[in-house]
Design a protein around this motif. Structure first.
Motif, mmCIF file in Angstrom:
data_model
loop_
_atom_site.group_PDB
_atom_site.id
_atom_site.type_symbol
_atom_site.label_atom_id
_atom_site.label_comp_id
_atom_site.label_asym_id
_atom_site.label_seq_id
_atom_site.Cartn_x
_atom_site.Cartn_y
_atom_site.Cartn_z
ATOM 1 N N ARG A 185 0.834 -1.207 0.000
ATOM 2 C CA ARG A 185 0.000 0.000 0.000
ATOM 3 C C ARG A 185 0.867 1.254 0.000
ATOM 4 O O ARG A 185 0.541 2.238 -0.670
ATOM 5 N N ALA A 225 0.764 4.158 -2.845
ATOM 6 C CA ALA A 225 0.557 5.565 -2.502
ATOM 7 C C ALA A 225 1.700 6.428 -3.021
ATOM 8 O O ALA A 225 1.478 7.518 -3.571
ATOM 9 N N HIS A 241 -5.226 0.731 -3.766
ATOM 10 C CA HIS A 241 -4.246 0.184 -2.825
ATOM 11 C C HIS A 241 -3.696 -1.166 -3.273
ATOM 12 O O HIS A 241 -2.649 -1.602 -2.787
#
Length: 214
Positions: A34, A38, A45
């Motif tokens: 994740r 990001a 995700h």
């Protein structure tokens, strides 16, 4: 359709580069998927799983991506060495294997790929010469074949161990010079460090078996 494919491809590249940076700092198993998604600007995700299937798939993709980036330069160096009659010259072969890494985009200052590759090699348990857990592009495969021919006096697993050790020597030099304290030293230039390390690699890799015993 072409635009959608380009967007997917670009998303994969962003994941690869973000993962390389994060793995270099936090370790391959120390960063969540994740976090990588990001950092790559992915709203999903599960983007890593979507594009690469798993953490190991992403790890291999980083290795392959960088190998492909160095492939053209290695082709030029192989052609130059062949024209000069140096394809059996250990120093020329070692330069073809290692020097293109210095030309990777965005690596001169932080060497994130060098840090990543150190970790990648520690995960690899291949005993066959040139086995790094992924299929290699033709130019690096040829350079490694030339080096193996130069090391034909060594058993396979010993030749592989020396190759991996040579990689560690070169990568250690690169990561040391990623440190500002080393870069600012007047004792040795980066170019001199590269030259000395390549010379050390040639001597250590091509040393006759058992010759270091005293």
């Amino acid at each position: 359709m072409a635009t959608a494919r380009a967007a997917r491809s670009d998303g994969k590249t962003r994941l690869i580069l973000a993962a390389e940076q994060l793995f270099a700092k936090g370790g391959i198993d120390g960063v969540s998927l994740r976090e990588i998604a990001a950092a790559a600007g992915q709203g999903n995700h599960h983007a890593v799983q979507y594009h690469f299937g798993s953490r190991e798939g992403l790890v291999h993709a980083i290795f392959v991506h960088r190998m492909q980036q160095m492939e053209a330069r290695r082709g030029e160096m192989l052609a130059a060495a062949e024209a000069a009659g140096r394809l059996s010259d250990a120093r020329a072969i070692v330069e073809i294997i290692f020097l293109p890494q210095l030309e990777l985009p965005g690596q001169r200052d932080n060497h994130s790929y060098a840090y990543f590759l150190l970790l990648y090699l520690l995960r690899n348990d291949g005993r066959d010469f040139g086995d790094f857990g992924a299929e290699l592009p033709p130019n690096i495969a040829r350079a490694l074949q030339l080096l193996r021919q130069r090391l034909d006096f060594l058993p396979e697993h010993i030749a592989q161990r020396r190759l991996v050790t040579a990689c560690f020597m070169f990568l250690n030099m690169l990561t040391a010079y990623a440190d500002d304290r080393v870069r600012s030293s007047d004792d040795e230039s980066f170019e001199d460090a590269v030259d000395d390390t390549l010379g050390q690699i040639v001597l250590a890799t091509c040393m006759p078996l058992g010759s270091a015993r005293v």
